[in-house]
Design an enzyme around this catalytic site. Structure first.
Site, PDB file in Angstrom:
ATOM      1  N   CYS A   2       0.836  -1.190   0.000  1.00 44.52           N
ATOM      2  CA  CYS A   2       0.000   0.000   0.000  1.00 44.52           C
ATOM      3  C   CYS A   2       0.871   1.239   0.000  1.00 44.52           C
ATOM      4  O   CYS A   2       2.077   1.169   0.245  1.00 44.52           O
ATOM      5  CB  CYS A   2      -0.881   0.035   1.245  1.00 44.52           C
ATOM      6  N   GLY A  28      -1.119   0.559  -4.778  1.00 44.45           N
ATOM      7  CA  GLY A  28      -2.386  -0.042  -4.368  1.00 44.45           C
ATOM      8  C   GLY A  28      -3.521   0.550  -5.160  1.00 44.45           C
ATOM      9  O   GLY A  28      -3.715   1.769  -5.121  1.00 44.45           O
ATOM     10  N   ASN A 101       0.980   0.313   5.877  1.00 43.35           N
ATOM     11  CA  ASN A 101       1.534  -0.441   4.755  1.00 43.35           C
ATOM     12  C   ASN A 101       2.338  -1.585   5.343  1.00 43.35           C
ATOM     13  O   ASN A 101       3.224  -1.357   6.160  1.00 43.35           O
ATOM     14  CB  ASN A 101       2.446   0.466   3.913  1.00 43.35           C
ATOM     15  N   GLY A 102       2.011  -2.795   4.931  1.00 47.93           N
ATOM     16  CA  GLY A 102       2.766  -3.937   5.423  1.00 47.93           C
ATOM     17  C   GLY A 102       1.849  -5.079   5.785  1.00 47.93           C
ATOM     18  O   GLY A 102       0.679  -5.104   5.384  1.00 47.93           O
ATOM     19  N   TYR A 255      10.340  -4.025  -8.189  1.00 48.67           N
ATOM     20  CA  TYR A 255       9.054  -3.811  -8.853  1.00 48.67           C
ATOM     21  C   TYR A 255       8.213  -2.685  -8.261  1.00 48.67           C
ATOM     22  O   TYR A 255       7.664  -1.872  -8.990  1.00 48.67           O
ATOM     23  CB  TYR A 255       8.251  -5.119  -8.814  1.00 48.67           C
TER      24      TYR A 255
HETATM   25  O1  LIG Z   1       4.797 -13.122 -13.370  1.00 47.99           O
HETATM   26  P1  LIG Z   1       3.646 -12.235 -13.082  1.00 47.99           P
HETATM   27  O2  LIG Z   1       2.761 -12.803 -12.018  1.00 47.99           O
HETATM   28  O3  LIG Z   1       2.893 -11.817 -14.304  1.00 47.99           O
HETATM   29  O4  LIG Z   1       4.201 -10.913 -12.383  1.00 47.99           O
HETATM   30  C1  LIG Z   1       5.294 -10.181 -12.839  1.00 47.99           C
HETATM   31  C2  LIG Z   1       4.872  -9.067 -13.762  1.00 47.99           C
HETATM   32  O5  LIG Z   1       3.914  -8.206 -13.117  1.00 47.99           O
HETATM   33  C3  LIG Z   1       4.441  -6.894 -13.013  1.00 47.99           C
HETATM   34  O6  LIG Z   1       3.939  -6.044 -14.024  1.00 47.99           O
HETATM   35  P2  LIG Z   1       2.669  -5.096 -13.854  1.00 47.99           P
HETATM   36  O7  LIG Z   1       1.799  -5.233 -15.036  1.00 47.99           O
HETATM   37  O8  LIG Z   1       2.004  -5.343 -12.546  1.00 47.99           O
HETATM   38  O9  LIG Z   1       3.218  -3.607 -13.743  1.00 47.99           O
HETATM   39  P3  LIG Z   1       4.250  -2.704 -14.581  1.00 47.99           P
HETATM   40  O10 LIG Z   1       3.488  -2.056 -15.701  1.00 47.99           O
HETATM   41  O11 LIG Z   1       4.731  -1.734 -13.563  1.00 47.99           O
HETATM   42  O12 LIG Z   1       5.375  -3.519 -15.099  1.00 47.99           O
HETATM   43  C4  LIG Z   1       5.936  -7.064 -13.168  1.00 47.99           C
HETATM   44  O13 LIG Z   1       6.516  -5.890 -13.692  1.00 47.99           O
HETATM   45  C5  LIG Z   1       6.039  -8.204 -14.149  1.00 47.99           C
HETATM   46  O14 LIG Z   1       5.853  -7.728 -15.474  1.00 47.99           O
HETATM   47  N1  LIG Z   2      -0.125  -4.126   1.038  1.00 46.43           N
HETATM   48  C1  LIG Z   2      -0.309  -3.604   2.222  1.00 46.43           C
HETATM   49  O1  LIG Z   2       0.481  -2.852   2.721  1.00 46.43           O
HETATM   50  C2  LIG Z   2      -1.585  -4.068   2.916  1.00 46.43           C
HETATM   51  C3  LIG Z   2      -1.881  -3.436   4.241  1.00 46.43           C
HETATM   52  C4  LIG Z   2      -2.861  -4.291   5.045  1.00 46.43           C
HETATM   53  N2  LIG Z   2      -2.238  -5.524   5.452  1.00 46.43           N
HETATM   54  C5  LIG Z   2      -4.139  -4.547   4.244  1.00 46.43           C
HETATM   55  O2  LIG Z   2      -4.338  -5.643   3.786  1.00 46.43           O
HETATM   56  O3  LIG Z   2      -4.908  -3.644   4.062  1.00 46.43           O
HETATM   57 MG   LIG Z   3       5.524  -5.577 -15.570  1.00 51.22          MG
END
Ligand SMILES: O=P(O)(O)OC[C@H]1O[C@H](OP(=O)(O)OP(=O)(O)O)[C@H](O)[C@@H]1O
Ligand SMILES: NC(=O)CC[C@H](N)C(=O)O
Ligand SMILES: [Mg+2]
Length: 490
Positions: A2, A28, A101-102, A255
């Protein structure tokens, strides 16, 4: 993961909180909320959806006050329902709203304790509501309200809570409170600006939120540190935990975070560029006679690494996939069906960059394999002669339990599989992963050689320790299947 932000200013804070949330949106996409303190009231508005969908002019008008916090949510606990959107609120003591967040890993025990010993009600399945109630109870034990009493309450929270957490709270009659777990797993950065001679402060998950609001990045909140900014704008900080070994989450650099953020004094952009360099060097070592014609990133996150990787290989870099900017991040979507559909809606190839060529696709990480499987096929359909795939992160083989929703090992494509097996499942001609030591060195960079990170999803080593049975229970609660059932029940 988040996004959180808290601000104490000398004028209304809601517009700035809203703007801050819009640049934390990538952390998020499921829900968003803002809480402000005005006089003796806490005003809260939250709901499911993107930041721009949750707030309208009426909601913003309600959010009066010069102290406030905000949150955008990617759930790791409980349901995706509106009642688990954040900030959470309790009316006693004083009135407190908190955003987290966490992910806590002793939520069940804490929930029992909070009910049976602290005699407080928790109304949802959210670990964040538990965290708020622990903080509220600890503050309630104090005789008066002051920065010192808030620090003692944070000490109590840190004694009782395990897991990854960065939190911001507004306490009526005091101001803004922020704290971070003793390993600093989740990020939190402090910023300051001076307006008409008065100091204003902000804390946020990422420095990009400070940048766009004109706050100067002062420093990261230290692992285990508490921060209090009184409503009058006075800053107080204190360590509130026995020092733990710092272990910021490495997946932020891989990421989650935006490349224009600084986390722990490391530029995310530079970290990603260095990942591209080390990965390129590995390819040169292992395949000195490679026949790659072109390096193509899988947008967005892999771009920084892919560009550097191409330059190390001495091969041209081309944008071969165009991303529909109106589709969000797919990895953080709640269900596998939605994730799989979104990759297709999100990325479309430019055939002339593929036709007759040997292409090396580069992604930042391969988690469930949803993206790579489809992308490799798209590259073939677009006419590529051979398709290779490089991942700037090592194989993700273990659950993340500190705030990234990858709870179920079986859903991870690399879990229990060799690289050759993964290569076959993805359908590429060869696959190369970054080594973990190279990833850690790339993130640490020349400024912080040997720095330790939380790399648990790659290594299976969890800095907090994990109670027996925890993973099994997590899997029962959070597998894609369990989430689907819960959504049907909503
Ligand atoms: O193996 P997977 O489960 O598919 O996850 C990995 C992928 O998901 C994310 O991209 P995402 O589309 O979330 O965001 P981005 O546009 O920031 O790359 C990440 O950058 C990879 O491309
Ligand atoms: N990704 C997060 O930081 C999640 C915060 C919290 N555990 C929720 O589920 O809302
Ligand atoms: Mg991606």
């Amino acid at each position: 993961m988040c996004g959180i932000i808290g601000i104490v200013a000398t004028s209304e804070v809601a517009p700035a909180l809203y703007d801050g949330l819009t640049v934390l949106q990538h952390r998020g996409q499921d829900a968003a909320g803002i809480a402000t303190a005005v006089g003796t009231q806490l005003r809260v508005h939250k709901g499911n959806g993107l930041v721009r969908d949750v707030f309208d002019a009426r909601a913003m008008a309600l959010l009066e006050g010069r102290v406030g916090i905000a949150h955008c949510r990617y759930p790791t606990a409980g349901s995706e329902g509106t009642d688990e959107a954040q900030p959470f609120y309790v009316n006693s003591p004083y009135g407190i709203a908190l955003a987290h967040n966490g992910n806590l890993i002793n939520t069940d025990a804490l929930r029992r304790e909070v009910f049976e010993e602290d005699r407080r009600n928790i109304n949802t399945e959210s670990d964040s509501e538990v965290l708020l109630n622990v903080f509220a109870h600890e503050l309630d034990r104090e005789r008066s309200l002051s920065p010192e009493s808030a620090f003692r309450a944070i000490e109590g929270v840190n004694r009782r809570s395990r897991g990854g957490y960065a939190a911001v709270a507004t306490v009526l009659g005091l101001g803004l409170v922020a704290f971070r777990d003793r390993h600093g797993i989740r990020p939190l950065v402090l910023g300051k600006r001076v307006v008409d001679g008065s100091d204003e402060y902000a804390v946020a998950s990422e420095s990009v939120a400070l940048d766009i609001l004109g706050f100067e990045r002062v420093r990261d909140v230290r692992p285990g540190e508490g921060v209090v900014v009184t409503a009058r704008g006075e800053l107080h900080t204190r360590m509130c935990a026995e020092p733990g070994e710092p272990a910021p989450c490495i997946f932020e650099y891989v990421y989650f975070a935006r490349p224009d953020s600084m986390i722990e004094d490391i530029s995310v952009h530079k970290a990603r560029m260095r990942m591209g360099v080390t990965l390129g060097e590995k390819i040169l070592r292992e395949r000195p006679d490679h026949d790659i014609d072109v390096v193509i990133p899988i947008p967005d996150t892999s771009r920084d690494s892919a560009l550097e990787l191409a330059s190390v290989l001495g091969v041209k870099y081309r944008e071969g996939f165009i991303k529909n900017r109106y589709v969000g991040r797919t990895f953080i979507m709640p269900g596998q069906g939605e994730r799989a559909k979104s990759v297709k809606r999100k990325l479309n190839p430019i055939p002339l960059e593929f036709r007759g060529r040997v292409v090396l696709l580069v992604d930042d990480s391969i988690v469930r394999g949803t993206t790579s499987r489809q992308i490799v096929q798209m590259a073939r359909d677009a006419g590529a002669r051979k398709v290779y795939l490089a991942s700037a992160a090592p194989p993700v083989r273990h659950p993340n339990i500190y705030g990234i929703d990858m709870p179920t090992p079986e859903e991870l494509i690399a879990h229990g599989r060799s690289e050759a097996e993964i290569e076959r499942m993805i359908g590429c001609d060869w696959l190369v992963y970054q080594d973990l030591a190279d990833l850690e060195a790339a993130v640490a960079g020349p400024k912080f050689p040997g720095r330790r990170f939380d790399s648990s999803c790659f290594s299976g080593e969890y800095i907090t320790g994990v109670e027996p049975g925890y993973f099994e229970r997590l899997q029962q609660l959070r597998s894609d299947d369990a989430k689907r059932q819960r959504r049907l029940a909503l």
